[in-house]
Design a protein around this motif. Structure first.
Motif, PDB file in Angstrom:
ATOM      1  N   UNK A  85       0.136   1.877  21.988  1.00 37.26           N
ATOM      2  CA  UNK A  85      -1.035   2.302  21.217  1.00 37.26           C
ATOM      3  C   UNK A  85      -0.612   3.214  20.070  1.00 37.26           C
ATOM      4  N   UNK A  86       0.283   4.154  20.340  1.00 37.33           N
ATOM      5  CA  UNK A  86       0.755   5.069  19.304  1.00 37.33           C
ATOM      6  C   UNK A  86       1.546   4.344  18.226  1.00 37.33           C
ATOM      7  N   UNK A  87       2.379   3.386  18.617  1.00 37.36           N
ATOM      8  CA  UNK A  87       3.142   2.626  17.634  1.00 37.36           C
ATOM      9  C   UNK A  87       2.212   1.822  16.724  1.00 37.36           C
ATOM     10  N   UNK A  88       1.154   1.278  17.284  1.00 36.16           N
ATOM     11  CA  UNK A  88       0.187   0.538  16.476  1.00 36.16           C
ATOM     12  C   UNK A  88      -0.525   1.484  15.506  1.00 36.16           C
ATOM     13  N   UNK A  89      -0.860   2.682  15.967  1.00 31.29           N
ATOM     14  CA  UNK A  89      -1.529   3.659  15.098  1.00 31.29           C
ATOM     15  C   UNK A  89      -0.604   4.095  13.963  1.00 31.29           C
ATOM     16  N   UNK A  90       0.676   4.289  14.268  1.00 32.08           N
ATOM     17  CA  UNK A  90       1.646   4.663  13.233  1.00 32.08           C
ATOM     18  C   UNK A  90       1.770   3.543  12.209  1.00 32.08           C
ATOM     19  N   UNK A  91       1.851   2.312  12.676  1.00 33.39           N
ATOM     20  CA  UNK A  91       1.969   1.170  11.763  1.00 33.39           C
ATOM     21  C   UNK A  91       0.736   1.081  10.855  1.00 33.39           C
ATOM     22  N   UNK A  92      -0.444   1.317  11.398  1.00 35.39           N
ATOM     23  CA  UNK A  92      -1.665   1.290  10.594  1.00 35.39           C
ATOM     24  C   UNK A  92      -1.648   2.395   9.537  1.00 35.39           C
ATOM     25  N   UNK A  93      -1.226   3.587   9.931  1.00 37.07           N
ATOM     26  CA  UNK A  93      -1.178   4.716   8.996  1.00 37.07           C
ATOM     27  C   UNK A  93      -0.157   4.452   7.887  1.00 37.07           C
ATOM     28  N   UNK A  94       1.002   3.904   8.248  1.00 34.70           N
ATOM     29  CA  UNK A  94       2.013   3.591   7.239  1.00 34.70           C
ATOM     30  C   UNK A  94       1.510   2.537   6.269  1.00 34.70           C
ATOM     31  N   UNK A  95       0.797   1.538   6.776  1.00 37.90           N
ATOM     32  CA  UNK A  95       0.250   0.488   5.915  1.00 37.90           C
ATOM     33  C   UNK A  95      -0.794   1.071   4.971  1.00 37.90           C
ATOM     34  N   UNK A  96      -1.647   1.951   5.470  1.00 36.63           N
ATOM     35  CA  UNK A  96      -2.651   2.588   4.613  1.00 36.63           C
ATOM     36  C   UNK A  96      -1.977   3.414   3.519  1.00 36.63           C
ATOM     37  N   UNK A  97      -0.916   4.129   3.870  1.00 36.49           N
ATOM     38  CA  UNK A  97      -0.188   4.928   2.875  1.00 36.49           C
ATOM     39  C   UNK A  97       0.467   4.012   1.839  1.00 36.49           C
ATOM     40  N   UNK A  98       1.042   2.909   2.284  1.00 36.15           N
ATOM     41  CA  UNK A  98       1.684   1.965   1.371  1.00 36.15           C
ATOM     42  C   UNK A  98       0.660   1.384   0.389  1.00 36.15           C
ATOM     43  N   UNK A  99      -0.521   1.027   0.911  1.00 37.27           N
ATOM     44  CA  UNK A  99      -1.570   0.478   0.039  1.00 37.27           C
ATOM     45  C   UNK A  99      -2.045   1.524  -0.966  1.00 37.27           C
ATOM     46  N   UNK A 100      -2.136   2.782  -0.539  1.00 41.68           N
ATOM     47  CA  UNK A 100      -2.568   3.852  -1.451  1.00 41.68           C
ATOM     48  C   UNK A 100      -1.546   4.055  -2.569  1.00 41.68           C
ATOM     49  N   UNK A 101      -0.260   3.998  -2.221  1.00 43.04           N
ATOM     50  CA  UNK A 101       0.790   4.150  -3.237  1.00 43.04           C
ATOM     51  C   UNK A 101       0.707   3.011  -4.243  1.00 43.04           C
TER      52      UNK A 101
END
Length: 164
Positions: free
Chosen positions: A28-44
């Motif tokens: 669950x935590x790994x999935x949450x980290x992956x989602x957060x990283x993807x959101x940050x990548x899209x924002x950049x």
């Protein structure tokens, strides 16, 4: 009186159940980290596209050749790093200090006949402590230099000077 084997079997079942709970929590935590990283990548990407579009619009209005526009780059959670697009006549002095040092290291390696520089060597050259996060930060900076035309990534994770 309970048997020793029965007690040990019960302990084993409890430990295996706990391990399974922790494994599920880790997933669950790994999935949450992956989602957060993807959101940050899209924002950049959105910020970079906006900056480039604004620069192009300003150029259209001015009717002149595009000036070097510094585009902010998010590297981890740390401060923004601005790397302008490479163009003829620009030198390393326009780069942030860490990016200029990475560029100098890659150029020294090429002069010495090396096949390219990896992020670990960049991290070491920058004097950063040995950690995966710092190595990733060096890799992100190198990839930004590639995106902006300052370096070339000859193979995944192997950086060399810009080709003409």
């Amino acid at each position: 009186m309970p048997s020793v084997l029965g007690v040990l079997e019960r302990r084993e079942r409890v430990a295996l159940a706990r391990a399974e709970e922790l494994r599920a929590e880790l997933e669950r935590l790994q999935a949450a980290v992956a989602e957060a990283e993807e959101a940050a990548r899209r924002a950049v990407i959105a910020r970079e596209e906006t900056m480039e579009a604004l620069a192009e619009a300003a150029d259209d209005v001015a009717g002149c050749e595009a000036p070097a526009v510094a585009v902010p780059v998010a590297v981890g959670v740390g401060p923004r790093v601005e790397v302008p697009l490479w163009r003829e006549g620009l030198g390393a002095e326009v780069l942030p200090p860490e990016c200029a040092r990475i560029l100098a290291l890659v150029e020294r390696d090429a002069t010495g006949g090396g096949e390219g520089v990896r992020a670990r060597a960049m991290r070491e050259d920058l004097g950063w402590p040995a950690s995966d996060a710092r190595e990733q930060a060096a890799r992100f900076r190198a990839k930004r230099l590639v995106e902006r035309g300052w370096l070339t990534e000859v193979r995944p994770g192997l950086f060399s000077p810009r080709t003409a």
